[in-house]
Design an enzyme around this catalytic site. Sequence first.
Site, PDB file in Angstrom:
ATOM      1  N   HIS A 118       0.852  -1.118  -0.039  1.00 15.44           N
ATOM      2  CA  HIS A 118       0.011   0.014   0.093  1.00 15.44           C
ATOM      3  C   HIS A 118       1.008   1.398  -0.211  1.00 15.44           C
ATOM      4  O   HIS A 118       2.133   1.134   0.363  1.00 15.44           O
ATOM      5  CB  HIS A 118      -0.957   0.185   1.044  1.00 15.44           C
ATOM      6  CG  HIS A 118      -2.188  -0.964   1.039  1.00 15.44           C
ATOM      7  ND1 HIS A 118      -3.003  -1.264   1.847  1.00 15.44           N
ATOM      8  CD2 HIS A 118      -2.517  -1.979   0.194  1.00 15.44           C
ATOM      9  CE1 HIS A 118      -3.900  -2.164   1.695  1.00 15.44           C
ATOM     10  NE2 HIS A 118      -3.413  -2.468   0.580  1.00 15.44           N
TER      11      HIS A 118
ATOM     12  N   ALA B  59      -6.911   8.989 -28.462  1.00 22.00           N
ATOM     13  CA  ALA B  59      -5.626   9.713 -28.539  1.00 22.00           C
ATOM     14  C   ALA B  59      -5.818  10.883 -29.406  1.00 22.00           C
ATOM     15  O   ALA B  59      -6.184  10.748 -30.576  1.00 22.00           O
ATOM     16  CB  ALA B  59      -4.536   8.751 -29.143  1.00 22.00           C
TER      17      ALA B  59
ATOM     18  N   GLU C 299       0.974   3.912   2.213  1.00 18.14           N
ATOM     19  CA  GLU C 299       1.741   3.835   3.215  1.00 18.14           C
ATOM     20  C   GLU C 299       2.994   3.150   3.810  1.00 18.14           C
ATOM     21  O   GLU C 299       4.062   3.594   3.968  1.00 18.14           O
ATOM     22  CB  GLU C 299       0.727   3.857   4.465  1.00 18.14           C
ATOM     23  CG  GLU C 299      -0.574   4.734   4.298  1.00 18.14           C
ATOM     24  CD  GLU C 299      -1.737   3.995   3.665  1.00 18.14           C
ATOM     25  OE1 GLU C 299      -2.755   4.481   4.172  1.00 18.14           O
ATOM     26  OE2 GLU C 299      -1.366   3.143   2.769  1.00 18.14           O
TER      27      GLU C 299
ATOM     28  N   ASP D  12      -9.164  -0.916 -39.662  1.00 18.24           N
ATOM     29  CA  ASP D  12      -7.763  -1.068 -39.000  1.00 18.24           C
ATOM     30  C   ASP D  12      -7.173  -2.530 -38.558  1.00 18.24           C
ATOM     31  O   ASP D  12      -5.897  -2.577 -38.406  1.00 18.24           O
ATOM     32  CB  ASP D  12      -7.607  -0.298 -37.557  1.00 18.24           C
ATOM     33  CG  ASP D  12      -7.861   1.111 -37.714  1.00 18.24           C
ATOM     34  OD1 ASP D  12      -7.942   1.794 -38.893  1.00 18.24           O
ATOM     35  OD2 ASP D  12      -7.907   1.737 -36.911  1.00 18.24           O
TER      36      ASP D  12
ATOM     37  N   THR E  23     -13.775   0.377 -36.700  1.00 13.04           N
ATOM     38  CA  THR E  23     -12.213   0.230 -36.246  1.00 13.04           C
ATOM     39  C   THR E  23     -11.604  -1.256 -36.564  1.00 13.04           C
ATOM     40  O   THR E  23     -10.696  -1.316 -37.019  1.00 13.04           O
ATOM     41  CB  THR E  23     -12.059   0.697 -34.902  1.00 13.04           C
ATOM     42  OG1 THR E  23     -12.357   1.917 -34.564  1.00 13.04           O
ATOM     43  CG2 THR E  23     -10.653   0.323 -34.533  1.00 13.04           C
TER      44      THR E  23
ATOM     45  N   CYS F  55      -2.196  -0.664   7.547  1.00 10.01           N
ATOM     46  CA  CYS F  55      -1.407   0.522   7.666  1.00 10.01           C
ATOM     47  C   CYS F  55      -1.618   1.439   8.825  1.00 10.01           C
ATOM     48  O   CYS F  55      -0.582   2.245   9.081  1.00 10.01           O
ATOM     49  CB  CYS F  55      -1.672   1.497   6.286  1.00 10.01           C
ATOM     50  SG  CYS F  55      -1.068   0.402   4.793  1.00 10.01           S
TER      51      CYS F  55
ATOM     52  N   ARG G 249      -5.462  -2.385 -20.220  1.00  8.79           N
ATOM     53  CA  ARG G 249      -6.222  -3.486 -21.081  1.00  8.79           C
ATOM     54  C   ARG G 249      -6.024  -4.955 -20.303  1.00  8.79           C
ATOM     55  O   ARG G 249      -6.710  -5.486 -20.380  1.00  8.79           O
ATOM     56  CB  ARG G 249      -5.561  -3.382 -22.437  1.00  8.79           C
ATOM     57  CG  ARG G 249      -5.899  -2.592 -23.450  1.00  8.79           C
ATOM     58  CD  ARG G 249      -5.168  -3.019 -24.983  1.00  8.79           C
ATOM     59  NE  ARG G 249      -5.640  -1.924 -25.831  1.00  8.79           N
ATOM     60  CZ  ARG G 249      -5.129  -2.082 -26.958  1.00  8.79           C
ATOM     61  NH1 ARG G 249      -3.997  -2.860 -27.277  1.00  8.79           N
ATOM     62  NH2 ARG G 249      -5.204  -0.969 -28.032  1.00  8.79           N
TER      63      ARG G 249
ATOM     64  N   LEU H 242      -5.397  -5.734 -30.583  1.00 10.76           N
ATOM     65  CA  LEU H 242      -5.963  -5.339 -29.378  1.00 10.76           C
ATOM     66  C   LEU H 242      -5.505  -6.107 -27.986  1.00 10.76           C
ATOM     67  O   LEU H 242      -6.363  -6.533 -27.396  1.00 10.76           O
ATOM     68  CB  LEU H 242      -7.485  -5.133 -29.280  1.00 10.76           C
ATOM     69  CG  LEU H 242      -8.172  -4.130 -30.285  1.00 10.76           C
ATOM     70  CD1 LEU H 242      -9.620  -4.031 -30.555  1.00 10.76           C
ATOM     71  CD2 LEU H 242      -7.454  -2.740 -30.219  1.00 10.76           C
TER      72      LEU H 242
ATOM     73  N   CYS I 256      -5.932   1.811   6.077  1.00 11.25           N
ATOM     74  CA  CYS I 256      -6.973   0.659   6.516  1.00 11.25           C
ATOM     75  C   CYS I 256      -6.412   0.185   7.627  1.00 11.25           C
ATOM     76  O   CYS I 256      -5.359   0.518   8.554  1.00 11.25           O
ATOM     77  CB  CYS I 256      -6.523  -0.235   5.685  1.00 11.25           C
ATOM     78  SG  CYS I 256      -4.836  -1.103   5.260  1.00 11.25           S
TER      79      CYS I 256
END
Length: 339
Positions: free
Chosen positions: A51, A181, A53, A222, A218, A114, A206, A226, A105
């Site tokens: 975490h 983008a 902390e 294209d 797309t 923490c 992703r 992906l 937490c």
Amino acid sequence: MSDEFYLSLAIDKAWDYQLLTYPNPAVGAVILDENGKILSICAHQKAGEAHAELNATKEALESKDSSLKSIFAAAKNPNELYNLIIQNHRNLLKNSTYYVTLEPCAHQGKTPPCASLILAMGARRVVIGSKDLGEHAKGGAKFLSDNGVEVDIGVCAKECDELLEPFLRWQSGNFIFFKIALTQNGVATGGVISNLTSRAHTHQIRSLVDLMVVGGNTVGIDRPILDARLANDRAPNILIYSSKFEFDSQIPLFKVPNREVTISNSLKLAFEKRFVMIEGGENFLKNLDSRVEWILIYRSNEFKMAENIKLNLKLNILHRTRLDDGELLWCKRVNSEQK
């Protein structure tokens, strides 16, 4: 310097890892020594890892005594690091001040509590942005206060709550955002716009999402793959949002192993998953479902001689994160009630 200044440093650091901590929240922490010197500025970086902390405590202790680096390097996980810190902190952080974007937490989960760590370090004061309302994690502020630590809650509350919003949304059911983008002058077409750094960041996200949505145009034009190869991790399942249901099976995205691909003219599936990313261009954004409020813009520093996008869409910029040759803009739609 004010509490707001130091907490803003923690907020900025946490935004660097926004969404990358799924299913955990993005959290930042700053530690000052008893004289007000900044010892560390850290964030939680990935679920299952330390975490904010704990990361900040480690860095702060190492800044006070560099010999501790070799000791802490032996830790194989957050629990081991926690124990090594408890055994070797040498009271170097006594009377320190912690700034944390989210209430520490108070429970033992995959990582240690923490709040107990902060108390063990002998901290004098803890400044907190957002209160943790989670049933298992809440109670850190009370624990610290009951044990003599000065606690202030609600500093930079609005900014910390904005940082926390994706976590709260996927906790309650669904967080969905649109990614695009753009060049410096607002062009979204004409080949690759984003640089390697921004593409690697996209691949990291992703690899974490439960579903990725892409438009049929797309896919057909294209012929993308992906995947998440720049993150060396799993490729996302795909929803092709399209009125057309037949696509060339040789398009690379269909060849990725262990992936589910769904083709539909409805976004219903996207709102049934916890964490969803939509990738698209100008046309998709123009017709975006009103329930999708968050927009992630990768803006490059380059200019392109083409028509820039024109949208009847009002956005609030929540945060700007610098990237190589550009920046990341975390935005949110302005609802009609807010206009």
